[in-house]
Design an enzyme around this catalytic site. Sequence first.
Site, short mmCIF file in Angstrom:
data_model
loop_
_atom_site.label_atom_id
_atom_site.label_comp_id
_atom_site.label_asym_id
_atom_site.label_seq_id
_atom_site.Cartn_x
_atom_site.Cartn_y
_atom_site.Cartn_z
N GLY A 19 7.56 -12.88 -9.90
CA GLY A 19 6.32 -13.57 -10.22
C GLY A 19 5.35 -13.70 -9.06
O GLY A 19 4.28 -14.30 -9.22
N LEU A 20 5.68 -13.14 -7.91
CA LEU A 20 4.80 -13.29 -6.75
C LEU A 20 3.53 -12.45 -6.89
O LEU A 20 2.46 -12.88 -6.46
CB LEU A 20 5.55 -12.93 -5.46
CG LEU A 20 6.82 -13.75 -5.19
CD1 LEU A 20 7.50 -13.27 -3.91
CD2 LEU A 20 6.51 -15.23 -5.13
N GLY A 21 3.64 -11.28 -7.50
CA GLY A 21 2.45 -10.47 -7.75
C GLY A 21 1.47 -11.19 -8.66
O GLY A 21 0.27 -11.17 -8.44
N ILE B 194 -1.76 -5.51 -3.37
CA ILE B 194 -0.78 -6.54 -3.66
C ILE B 194 0.55 -5.86 -3.37
O ILE B 194 1.02 -5.03 -4.14
CB ILE B 194 -0.81 -7.04 -5.12
CG1 ILE B 194 -2.10 -7.78 -5.43
CG2 ILE B 194 0.40 -7.94 -5.38
CD1 ILE B 194 -2.20 -8.31 -6.86
N TYR B 195 1.11 -6.16 -2.21
CA TYR B 195 2.35 -5.52 -1.78
C TYR B 195 3.42 -6.58 -1.60
O TYR B 195 3.24 -7.54 -0.85
CB TYR B 195 2.15 -4.76 -0.47
CG TYR B 195 1.36 -3.47 -0.59
CD1 TYR B 195 1.01 -2.93 -1.81
CD2 TYR B 195 0.98 -2.77 0.55
CE1 TYR B 195 0.30 -1.75 -1.91
CE2 TYR B 195 0.27 -1.58 0.47
CZ TYR B 195 -0.06 -1.07 -0.77
OH TYR B 195 -0.76 0.10 -0.86
N TYR C 136 -1.00 -4.41 -14.26
CA TYR C 136 -2.44 -4.62 -14.36
C TYR C 136 -2.93 -4.56 -15.80
O TYR C 136 -3.86 -5.29 -16.17
CB TYR C 136 -3.19 -3.63 -13.47
CG TYR C 136 -2.95 -3.90 -12.00
CD1 TYR C 136 -3.25 -5.13 -11.43
CD2 TYR C 136 -2.39 -2.93 -11.18
CE1 TYR C 136 -3.01 -5.39 -10.09
CE2 TYR C 136 -2.15 -3.18 -9.84
CZ TYR C 136 -2.46 -4.42 -9.31
OH TYR C 136 -2.21 -4.66 -7.99
#
Length: 172
Positions: free
Chosen positions: A106-108, A96-97, A142
């Site tokens: 919030g894109l991750g 996830i980059y 995470y």
Amino acid sequence: MTGKIELCTLADLKTLQQVSRATFADTFGAANTPTDLAEYLDTAYSDAQLTQEMQQPTTRFEFILVDDQVAGYLKLNWGASQSERRGPATLEIERIYILPAFKRQGLGRQFYDDAVATAKQLGCRTIWLGVWEHNEPAQKFYQRMGFQQVGDHVFQLGTDAQRDLILEKTLV
């Protein structure tokens, strides 16, 4: 902020390559020698390597777009494409980059939610990933998503053998 997720295809190879190099260098460049970083970027994100990965039926690349601009990408692996054998009902979030200008928006989390939905569609009961032991922002993200450390492995970056933590989450 909400982005639009789109499947990445071979027609997007050059964009994927540019975003891959930029995000990896942004995240890990300062902690590695220029020689090791250049070797990794040239190998991991070469035309041949990315084409081979994109042609795997059990690998998926997705872009996230904000105002029609690529803001980052997600790489998922399942089945034989996983970087480690974790079982048939598992999905790996390999990357996830997010580009620096789009971080902390919030894109991750949106990519994570997409990965969970994909895992459930595939009948996977577990998702897992490797995260560099010194990448504390990613580890905290995470942990907030409910992952727990279940092991570690070596991530070779040029001449430097680095330690990735293996994190896993059981889906309900």
